[in-house]
Design a protein around this motif. Structure first.
Motif, PDB file in Angstrom:
ATOM      1  N   THR A  73      38.883  40.216  23.152  1.00 34.95           N
ATOM      2  CA  THR A  73      38.205  40.437  24.432  1.00 34.95           C
ATOM      3  C   THR A  73      39.115  41.186  25.407  1.00 34.95           C
ATOM      4  N   VAL A  74      40.360  40.757  25.483  1.00 30.52           N
ATOM      5  CA  VAL A  74      41.330  41.423  26.373  1.00 30.52           C
ATOM      6  C   VAL A  74      41.535  42.873  25.935  1.00 30.52           C
ATOM      7  N   ALA A  75      41.683  43.093  24.626  1.00 29.90           N
ATOM      8  CA  ALA A  75      41.866  44.458  24.122  1.00 29.90           C
ATOM      9  C   ALA A  75      40.645  45.319  24.423  1.00 29.90           C
ATOM     10  N   PHE A  76      39.451  44.753  24.302  1.00 30.58           N
ATOM     11  CA  PHE A  76      38.228  45.489  24.632  1.00 30.58           C
ATOM     12  C   PHE A  76      38.245  45.922  26.094  1.00 30.58           C
ATOM     13  N   ILE A  77      38.602  45.002  26.972  1.00 32.44           N
ATOM     14  CA  ILE A  77      38.672  45.326  28.406  1.00 32.44           C
ATOM     15  C   ILE A  77      39.707  46.432  28.641  1.00 32.44           C
ATOM     16  N   GLY A  78      40.871  46.290  28.021  1.00 30.04           N
ATOM     17  CA  GLY A  78      41.923  47.298  28.192  1.00 30.04           C
ATOM     18  C   GLY A  78      41.502  48.673  27.714  1.00 30.04           C
ATOM     19  N   LEU A  79      40.896  48.731  26.529  1.00 27.29           N
ATOM     20  CA  LEU A  79      40.483  50.030  25.992  1.00 27.29           C
ATOM     21  C   LEU A  79      39.315  50.607  26.792  1.00 27.29           C
ATOM     22  N   ALA A  80      38.456  49.743  27.320  1.00 27.87           N
ATOM     23  CA  ALA A  80      37.386  50.225  28.201  1.00 27.87           C
ATOM     24  C   ALA A  80      37.982  50.848  29.460  1.00 27.87           C
ATOM     25  N   VAL A  81      39.030  50.233  29.998  1.00 26.98           N
ATOM     26  CA  VAL A  81      39.717  50.808  31.165  1.00 26.98           C
ATOM     27  C   VAL A  81      40.266  52.189  30.807  1.00 26.98           C
ATOM     28  N   VAL A  82      40.885  52.313  29.636  1.00 28.25           N
ATOM     29  CA  VAL A  82      41.445  53.602  29.204  1.00 28.25           C
ATOM     30  C   VAL A  82      40.355  54.663  29.155  1.00 28.25           C
ATOM     31  N   VAL A  83      39.241  54.341  28.539  1.00 25.35           N
ATOM     32  CA  VAL A  83      38.163  55.317  28.355  1.00 25.35           C
ATOM     33  C   VAL A  83      37.485  55.671  29.680  1.00 25.35           C
ATOM     34  N   LEU A  84      37.372  54.702  30.572  1.00 25.44           N
ATOM     35  CA  LEU A  84      36.654  54.935  31.829  1.00 25.44           C
ATOM     36  C   LEU A  84      37.534  55.423  32.972  1.00 25.44           C
ATOM     37  N   SER A  85      38.839  55.248  32.858  1.00 25.20           N
ATOM     38  CA  SER A  85      39.740  55.562  33.962  1.00 25.20           C
ATOM     39  C   SER A  85      39.824  57.061  34.241  1.00 25.20           C
ATOM     40  N   PRO A  86      39.731  57.419  35.521  1.00 25.67           N
ATOM     41  CA  PRO A  86      39.895  58.820  35.883  1.00 25.67           C
ATOM     42  C   PRO A  86      41.336  59.173  36.298  1.00 25.67           C
ATOM     43  N   VAL A  87      42.223  58.171  36.331  1.00 29.23           N
ATOM     44  CA  VAL A  87      43.586  58.415  36.805  1.00 29.23           C
ATOM     45  C   VAL A  87      44.606  57.805  35.846  1.00 29.23           C
ATOM     46  N   LEU A  88      45.757  58.450  35.768  1.00 29.98           N
ATOM     47  CA  LEU A  88      46.793  58.032  34.828  1.00 29.98           C
ATOM     48  C   LEU A  88      47.337  56.624  35.076  1.00 29.98           C
ATOM     49  N   PRO A  89      47.656  56.221  36.308  1.00 31.35           N
ATOM     50  CA  PRO A  89      48.207  54.869  36.473  1.00 31.35           C
ATOM     51  C   PRO A  89      47.282  53.770  35.941  1.00 31.35           C
ATOM     52  N   LEU A  90      46.001  53.902  36.185  1.00 27.02           N
ATOM     53  CA  LEU A  90      45.045  52.919  35.685  1.00 27.02           C
ATOM     54  C   LEU A  90      44.950  52.984  34.157  1.00 27.02           C
ATOM     55  N   THR A  91      45.034  54.177  33.615  1.00 26.63           N
ATOM     56  CA  THR A  91      45.022  54.336  32.154  1.00 26.63           C
ATOM     57  C   THR A  91      46.235  53.655  31.534  1.00 26.63           C
ATOM     58  N   LEU A  92      47.399  53.783  32.161  1.00 21.42           N
ATOM     59  CA  LEU A  92      48.601  53.114  31.648  1.00 21.42           C
ATOM     60  C   LEU A  92      48.413  51.599  31.646  1.00 21.42           C
ATOM     61  N   VAL A  93      47.816  51.077  32.705  1.00 16.74           N
ATOM     62  CA  VAL A  93      47.522  49.640  32.763  1.00 16.74           C
ATOM     63  C   VAL A  93      46.563  49.275  31.632  1.00 16.74           C
ATOM     64  N   GLY A  94      45.586  50.130  31.391  1.00 23.67           N
ATOM     65  CA  GLY A  94      44.643  49.891  30.299  1.00 23.67           C
ATOM     66  C   GLY A  94      45.333  49.829  28.945  1.00 23.67           C
ATOM     67  N   TRP A  95      46.311  50.721  28.713  1.00 29.19           N
ATOM     68  CA  TRP A  95      47.044  50.689  27.440  1.00 29.19           C
ATOM     69  C   TRP A  95      47.878  49.421  27.314  1.00 29.19           C
ATOM     70  N   VAL A  96      48.451  48.957  28.421  1.00 31.21           N
ATOM     71  CA  VAL A  96      49.215  47.699  28.389  1.00 31.21           C
ATOM     72  C   VAL A  96      48.289  46.535  28.036  1.00 31.21           C
ATOM     73  N   ILE A  97      47.149  46.477  28.686  1.00 29.53           N
ATOM     74  CA  ILE A  97      46.192  45.400  28.428  1.00 29.53           C
ATOM     75  C   ILE A  97      45.722  45.458  26.970  1.00 29.53           C
ATOM     76  N   THR A  98      45.443  46.655  26.486  1.00 28.78           N
ATOM     77  CA  THR A  98      45.017  46.817  25.091  1.00 28.78           C
ATOM     78  C   THR A  98      46.088  46.312  24.139  1.00 28.78           C
ATOM     79  N   GLY A  99      47.327  46.703  24.378  1.00 24.54           N
ATOM     80  CA  GLY A  99      48.424  46.272  23.507  1.00 24.54           C
ATOM     81  C   GLY A  99      48.622  44.771  23.512  1.00 24.54           C
TER      82      GLY A  99
END
Length: 176
Positions: A73-99
């Motif tokens: 579930t956490v990885a799903f949320i993280g990868l969703a953030v990566v795919v939906l994020s329009p900015v790099l800092p949020l995408t980096l947070v998404g990759w951390v959450i995914t990992g």
């Protein structure tokens, strides 16, 4: 055992896709420099490393099924953030959450496969083999889809692969 092999396939497809495409995703989708692209990759693998070193204690406290279910579930949320994020800092947070979310999945699958019973060695070999086929083939599929659509769109494949992981978490329940 076949259910564990399926989970291994899905998880390693997701991990392989993140490891192989996170840097290029940041560069192509968000116009990041190669340096920032490598930071996207580093964010994911560092979170995976931290998670892998800490997941055993968590699994001992809450159980492997909960680690697997909540991790998916956490990885799903993280990868969703990566795919939906329009900015790099949020995408980096998404990759951390995914990992962090993915970190506990494979150890639970391998442990369950290794504890199947008398044929645990063969079971573990099957689960590992199927998983490694995914870690090799999954990123290639992502690349092929990205060539025809976009890399961001192609990352919907590993995102979708997380859905059955959470639903099939009971497969890692200890036998006995």
């Amino acid at each position: 055992v076949y259910l564990l092999a399926l989970l291994s396939f899905l998880l390693l497809l997701i991990e392989g896709s993140a490891m192989d495409w996170s840097s290029l995703h940041a560069q192509q989708h968000l116009n990041a420099s190669p340096t920032w692209g490598s930071i996207a990759f580093g964010s994911f693998v560092t979170a995976m490393m931290v998670g892998r070193f800490t997941v055993d204690g968590l699994a001992a406290r809450i159980g492997p099924v909960q680690v697997f279910r909540w991790g998916s579930t956490v990885a799903f949320i993280g990868l969703a953030v990566v795919v939906l994020s329009p900015v790099l800092p949020l995408t980096l947070v998404g990759w951390v959450i995914t990992g962090l979310g993915l970190a506990g999945g494979m150890p639970q699958v391998f442990t369950a496969a290794g504890n199947v019973g008398a044929s645990s060695g063969r079971s573990l070999a099957l689960v590992v083999g199927v998983g490694y086929a995914a870690i090799l083939g999954g990123p290639a599929i992502i690349g092929w889809v990205a060539e025809h659509l976009t890399l961001n769109t192609a990352l919907l494949i590993p995102l979708a692969a997380l859905l059955p992981c959470g639903l099939l978490a009971a497969a890692v329940k200890p036998r006995g």
